[in-house]
Each structure stands twice: as structure tokens, then as C-alpha cells.
Design a protein around this motif. Structure first.
Motif, PDB file in Angstrom:
ATOM      1  N   THR A 193      40.769 -55.185   3.682  1.00  0.00           N
ATOM      2  CA  THR A 193      39.796 -54.090   3.805  1.00  0.00           C
ATOM      3  C   THR A 193      39.748 -53.602   5.245  1.00  0.00           C
ATOM      4  N   ALA A 194      39.167 -52.428   5.397  1.00  0.00           N
ATOM      5  CA  ALA A 194      38.969 -51.921   6.757  1.00  0.00           C
ATOM      6  C   ALA A 194      37.976 -52.857   7.445  1.00  0.00           C
ATOM      7  N   GLY A 225      39.073 -55.658  15.139  1.00  0.00           N
ATOM      8  CA  GLY A 225      40.393 -55.348  14.610  1.00  0.00           C
ATOM      9  C   GLY A 225      40.313 -54.124  13.737  1.00  0.00           C
ATOM     10  N   ASP A 226      41.445 -53.788  13.098  1.00  0.00           N
ATOM     11  CA  ASP A 226      41.457 -52.604  12.240  1.00  0.00           C
ATOM     12  C   ASP A 226      41.192 -52.984  10.788  1.00  0.00           C
ATOM     13  N   LEU A 265      52.114 -55.256  13.847  1.00  0.00           N
ATOM     14  CA  LEU A 265      50.852 -55.840  14.291  1.00  0.00           C
ATOM     15  C   LEU A 265      50.832 -56.117  15.782  1.00  0.00           C
ATOM     16  N   GLN A 266      49.685 -55.814  16.362  1.00  0.00           N
ATOM     17  CA  GLN A 266      49.502 -56.104  17.773  1.00  0.00           C
ATOM     18  C   GLN A 266      48.879 -57.486  17.950  1.00  0.00           C
ATOM     19  N   SER A 267      47.862 -57.771  17.132  1.00  0.00           N
ATOM     20  CA  SER A 267      47.218 -59.073  17.231  1.00  0.00           C
ATOM     21  C   SER A 267      46.652 -59.472  15.877  1.00  0.00           C
ATOM     22  N   LEU A 308      43.076 -58.257  11.773  1.00  0.00           N
ATOM     23  CA  LEU A 308      44.391 -57.760  12.174  1.00  0.00           C
ATOM     24  C   LEU A 308      44.261 -56.440  12.916  1.00  0.00           C
ATOM     25  N   ARG A 309      45.025 -56.330  13.976  1.00  0.00           N
ATOM     26  CA  ARG A 309      45.033 -55.070  14.714  1.00  0.00           C
ATOM     27  C   ARG A 309      46.461 -54.530  14.753  1.00  0.00           C
TER      28      ARG A 309
END
Ligand code: ARG
Length: 566
Positions: A26-27, A34-35, A69-71, A82-83
Motif C-alpha cells: 500500500t501507499a 517511505g513511499d 529501490l533506494q531504501s 520501501l522508498r
């Protein structure tokens, strides 16, 4: 989201005992974390007898190497946050802007829907109560078109019924209403009113009306020609309103279109044992008396509203083989639709039939609509008033008069439509001018302004940097507010999809308001024209342009035009 899901599924596959079906992404509730987020570790912890935070860590370790993914981090009781890398997010938004469907899933490809809306009764002025069906129906039509469906928009006008007997008596025998042109709807309305007024003290008029009706049903002259003339007069007037509202139908098959099919319909229902005689009439009964009995043909042979609707379903299914038939009327007709849907299903006319109901529309001042008493606000007057009020707001704006008129037209009509579409169709609504024309709140002018603002920025940018081209510009969100806008825009397609499936234009309206609010916050913090780095300037301008594309398309789906400046 799909790409991230794929990575997580690959990770789960490496851990014994996990089930990818439990994966939900989910958002993120807060952008700072994170996103996106998932609780998949917590979902599995008990079954695998593991500590959820440790399991989350294990899943993160198992995510394959990637450039998306960044992080990825564990948070709280075992959430995974997750970002996405900013350039990946930006590239998705660029792609969104290049997609002709703006990310709207074409889930209706190869399927047909029939939408039955507006459907006013002939020989009466179209008034406020018809507005909701017309506006909501048109938005549902545009949603389906945007989702790839083939749409048949049908205006099922009420052009048959007892009112014509009364009209014929009044037309033929009453003195002509003065000062009203004979080919106007006001004239017919006046006749109808006069009939009702006089019938109270002259009961024999009802008898005459019945006789005229029988003669009309036999297509005898002059009644048949007069009836056609009444319909033409009405349609001319309806069309004026439709044209103003930008509404187009594919077919106008009114109730009379089905007249010749009613007897065969009754025969078919009898043959299928779905109706039987009761007190001289042909009646449909329902299992466990789920609904009250429904009369299909009266003892004297007359057919009813439900009879016509059943013939209409049968015709539509045979002619169009639609996936869905959608009806848009006020909620007082709920039982009628439940009854004939049930009969149609048992008769074997299968398709997904939906009744989209709406509540009443009232005026803030408390004006109640009624066709009988003459306390009617014609739709035309409401639209005139909307344009007039929008024009007044522009009084001191220094634009040419023609342009001001056009702005007032777009904003005025938009305000009337949006006031309706931004609310859940099922609720009763109160029409308020100050709310509809408010520049600050969740209103049409606010959305129109957000769009026009981007167009203005773009025009100024062209002026200031005539050499610049956006064609190869990439979007790289840096500020949190830029990320937020990117993530939000990427939801456009799924929101339109959901609004289509549920026949709720208000879901799209909510999204548009959210987008406009985010854009305002973004533009506040992330200046475009004043930004010196051309890479950042281009990134922001391009993001603003994709925003404006989604706004334009979203407003279009709600039946609203856009303006280059306001
Ligand atoms: N003419 C009807 C009315 O004004 C609405 C018709 C809706 N459509 C239908 N197929 N019954 O109440």
C-alpha cells in the motif's frame, strides 16, 4: 507498485513457508517513512513461528538486486517500508505523461455497456430534478469510454402515458394559453396545469382524457400527429439544454419505441411462467415475497412502466449483447428496478444490470421541487444564473469581454456539474451558490484555476526561455512535496478504473481535488520560473505539465472544460 511487488514476490519465494498471495503493498501513510509499505512479515510471523521484525529483515535481505529501490527498512512491529529511487519515480511520471490513456487501464476493451440516463418525461420543462441523472449519467458514460468500453448512451424519454390523454383534451377543447408560443414547452405545461386545475371541479374531464388516450393508442388521427408534435416540441427544448451541457446520446428510444413489443413480452413471460393472473391482471410474484407483487398488464389490457422496462431490457440484450446496463435515476425508483431486474434474470436475459441511485437535490434556501404545483426551477434558469454569478466574480478582471463570457460559461457550468459530481451520488445534496463558486474549497473554480495556473506558468516559461525544450527533460523529484505529487499522479489510472467499476464519479472528483491541493503546495515550495538550475526547472515544469494533463483528462471525464487562463 507492480514492479516492487515482483521484487517482493521473488524475495518471498526464497523463504520457506511463505505465501505470495498474502502480499499486500500500500501507499505509505507518511511520506517520511517511505513511499510504500507492506505488512507481509507480520502476516507470516505467527505461522512460521518467527519474530515479525526478524522475518521482515530476512525478507529484505532476500530482495534481489535492482535499480528501483533506494531504501528498504523495517519499522514498528514489523512493517517493511520501501522508498523508490527518485529518478525511477520521475521516469514513471514521464511515461505516464506519454501514455495516451494516462495510465487508465483499458479494462473495457471489446465490451459494451448501455447507459440509460437523463430520460425526462415529455411535455414538461426539464428542471432541477433531471439535472442529477443527466450529469451523473454523462460522467459515468465518460468514465466507461476512458476505460475502453464501447458505450451506448440511451435517453429513455417518457413519451407515452396517461398525461397525453389529458394534454389532448386540453389542447383540443380549452382556450389557448395566451402570450405563449404554441411550439414551446411552456405552452404544453400550461395546458397540463389547466387540465389538472379544472379536473378538480369537472370530473368528466378525466373520462374524456381516457377516451383520447385510447384513441391515441390506436394511432388514430389527429391524436397521433398531435402526440408527435408534442414530442418534437419537447425534444427541441431538451436538446438546447443538452447542447449547453455538452451531453450527447447515441439513441433516444423513448418508452413509445417499445409499444409494439409489449404484447409479445407479456406472452413470453406467461410462457416462462413468470407471471400469472390475479384479480384479472397479469402479475409477477417474488420468492418469499421478497418484493411486493408487480403488475405487468392490467385487467383492461393496459401495460405499465415495468412492462416497458422489461421489453427494453430484452431489446437491449438482443440488439447490443452488452456486458452491463446502467440506469441512473433517483432513489425513489429503487423497488421498481429491483423488481424488474429480478424478473429479467429469471427470464434468462443475462447481463450485469445496475441501478445507480441518487438522492434529492435541494436548494440552500429551501426551495422544494415539484412538477405539479408549478414551483419548478427550470434547468435553463439555473444554468443562466450560474453563468451570471461567475461573470460577476470577474467584474474587475481586465480581460476582453468575450473572454470573460467564455470563462464565466466554463466556470458556471463546471460549478453546477461539480457541485453534484463531487458528492456521493446516493446522498441528498443541498445546492449552495457560495460553495459551488468558492475559489478556495473543493469546488470547480478551484480546479479550473489549478489547471489554468500551470498553463500560465508554461506560457511564461516559453516566453522567458524560448530556446528550451522539455522533450528530453527528466523528472527527478528532490523535495518531499515533489515526491508526493509524483506518487499521487501515478494513482490517476487506478482511481479512474475504480470510479468506472463502481459508477462513482465522486472518487475521481476527490482525486482531482487532492491533486490540485498537492500542486498548490508543490508550487509554493518548489518555484519553477525563478529556479536557476535548468535541470531542476525542467524537472519541475515537466512534472507540472503531467499534472495538468491528468487534470484536463479528469475534468473532461466529469464533463468539464478547461481554460488557458482565468
Ligand atoms: N422517465 C422516468 C422518470 O422521469 C425515468 C426513466 C428511467 N429509465 C428507465 N429505463 N426506467 O422518472
Amino acid at each position: 507498485m507492480q514492479k516492487i511487488k515482483t521484487l517482493l514476490i521473488e524475495a518471498l519465494a526464497k523463504i520457506d513457508g511463505t505465501d505470495a498471495k498474502l502480499l499486500e503493498l500500500t501507499a505509505a501513510t507518511q511520506l517520511a517513512f517511505g513511499d510504500f509499505q507492506t505488512n507481509v512479515a507480520m502476516q507470516h510471523a505467527k505461522k512460521l513461528k518467527k519474530n515479525p521484525r526478524e522475518l521482515a529483515q530476512e525478507i529484505i535481505q532476500a530482495i534481489p538486486e535492482n535499480d528501483i529501490l533506494q531504501s528498504v527498512e523495517v519499522a514498528g512491529a514489523g512493517f517493511i517500508n520501501l522508498r523508490v529511487r527518485p529518478e525511477v519515480l520521475g521516469a514513471e511520471v514521464v511515461q505516464l505523461g506519454q501514455d495516451t490513456n494516462l495510465g487508465i487501464p483499458q479494462s473495457g476493451k471489446g465490451q459494451r455497456v448501455v447507459i440509460d440516463y437523463s430520460s425526462p418525461n415529455v411535455a414538461k420543462t426539464m428542471h432541477i430534478a433531471h439535472l442529477r441523472s443527466t450529469i451523473i449519467g454523462d460522467a459515468i458514460k465518460r468514465l466507461h469510454l476512458a476505460s475502453g468500453y464501447e458505450v451506448i448512451a440511451d435517453n429513455h424519454i417518457g413519451d407515452w402515458g396517461t398525461q397525453f390523454g389529458k394534454l389532448l383534451v386540453a389542447y383540443k377543447t380549452f382556450p389557448k394559453p395566451e402570450d405563449i408560443s404554441e411550439d414551446s414547452i411552456e405552452y404544453l405545461e400550461k395546458l397540463y396545469q389547466n387540465f389538472n386545475n379544472r379536473a378538480e371541479s369537472e370530473p368528466e374531464l378525466q373520462e374524456q382524457a381516457r377516451a383520447e388516450l385510447v384513441s391515441l393508442q390506436k394511432k388514430e388521427e389527429p391524436n397521433y400527429s398531435l402526440w408527435k408534435q408534442f414530442i418534437q416540441t419537447s425534444l427541441k427544448e431538451f436538446d438546447e439544454v443538452y447542447q449547453r451541457l455538452g451531453i450527447q446520446f447515441d439513441t433516444v428510444h423513448g418508452e413509445s419505441f417499445y409499444n409494439d413489443q409489449l404484447q409479445s413480452l407479456v406472452d413470453e413471460l406467461k410462457h416462462k411462467e413468470l407471471i400469472r393472473e390475479s384479480e384479472g391482471a397479469q402479475v409477477a410474484f417474488f420468492e418469499n415475497d421478497q418484493y411486493p407483487p408487480c403488475v405487468i398488464q392490467k385487467g383492461d389490457g393496459a401495460f405499465l412502466y415495468a412492462t416497458t422496462d422489461l421489453a427494453t431490457v430484452r431489446y437491449r440484450i438482443q440488439t447490443y449483447q452488452p456486458k452491463r446496463i446502467i440506469y441512473v435515476t433517483d432513489s425513489r425508483q429503487k423497488l421498481h428496478f429491483e423488481q424488474f431486474f429480478s424478473i429479467a434474470h429469471r427470464a434468462g436475459w443475462h447481463c450485469d444490470m445496475q441501478h445507480v441511485m441518487f438522492g434529492l437535490m435541494k436548494f440552500a434556501e429551501g426551495v422544494v421541487m415539484s412538477t405539479r404545483k408549478g414551483a419548478v426551477i427550470p434547468l435553463r434558469d439555473l444554468l443562466d444564473e450560474a453563468e451570471k454569478r461567475a461573470f460577476q466574480v470577474l467584474e474587475f478582471v481586465d480581460y476582453p469581454d468575450d473572454e470573460k463570457k467564455e470563462i464565466a460559461r466554463v466556470v458556471g457550468l463546471g460549478a453546477v456539474k461539480y457541485q453534484d459530481l463531487s458528492q456521493n451520488p446516493a446522498s441528498d445534496i443541498v445546492f449552495q451558490w457560495d460553495k459551488a463558486l468558492n475559489l478556495q474549497g473543493n469546488s470547480a473554480p478551484y480546479l479550473h484555476y489549478a489547471y489554468a495556473r500551470v498553463r500560465g506558468i508554461y506560457a511564461k516559461h516559453q516566453e522567458k526561455f524560448p530556446e528550451d525544450s522539455l522533450e528530453n527533460a527528466s523528472i527527478v523529484p528532490q523535495l518531499e512535496i515533489e515526491r508526493d505529487l509524483c506518487l499521487y499522479l501515478l494513482q490517476f489510472g487506478s482511481v479512474v478504473h475504480r470510479a468506472t467499476q463502481t459508477c462513482k464519479p465522486n472518487l475521481l472528483a476527490d482525486w482531482l481535488f487532492g491533486a490540485a491541493s498537492r500542486f498548490a503546495a508543490f508550487y509554493n515550495q518548489a518555484p519553477i520560473l525563478k529556479e536557476e538550475s535548468s535541470a531542476i526547472r525542467h524537472s519541475r515544469l515537466r512534472l507540472a505539465m503531467v499534472f495538468s494533463q491528468c487534470m484536463k483528462q479528469g475534468l473532461y471525464i466529469l464533463g468539464m472544460d478547461t481554460l488557458e487562463r482565468m
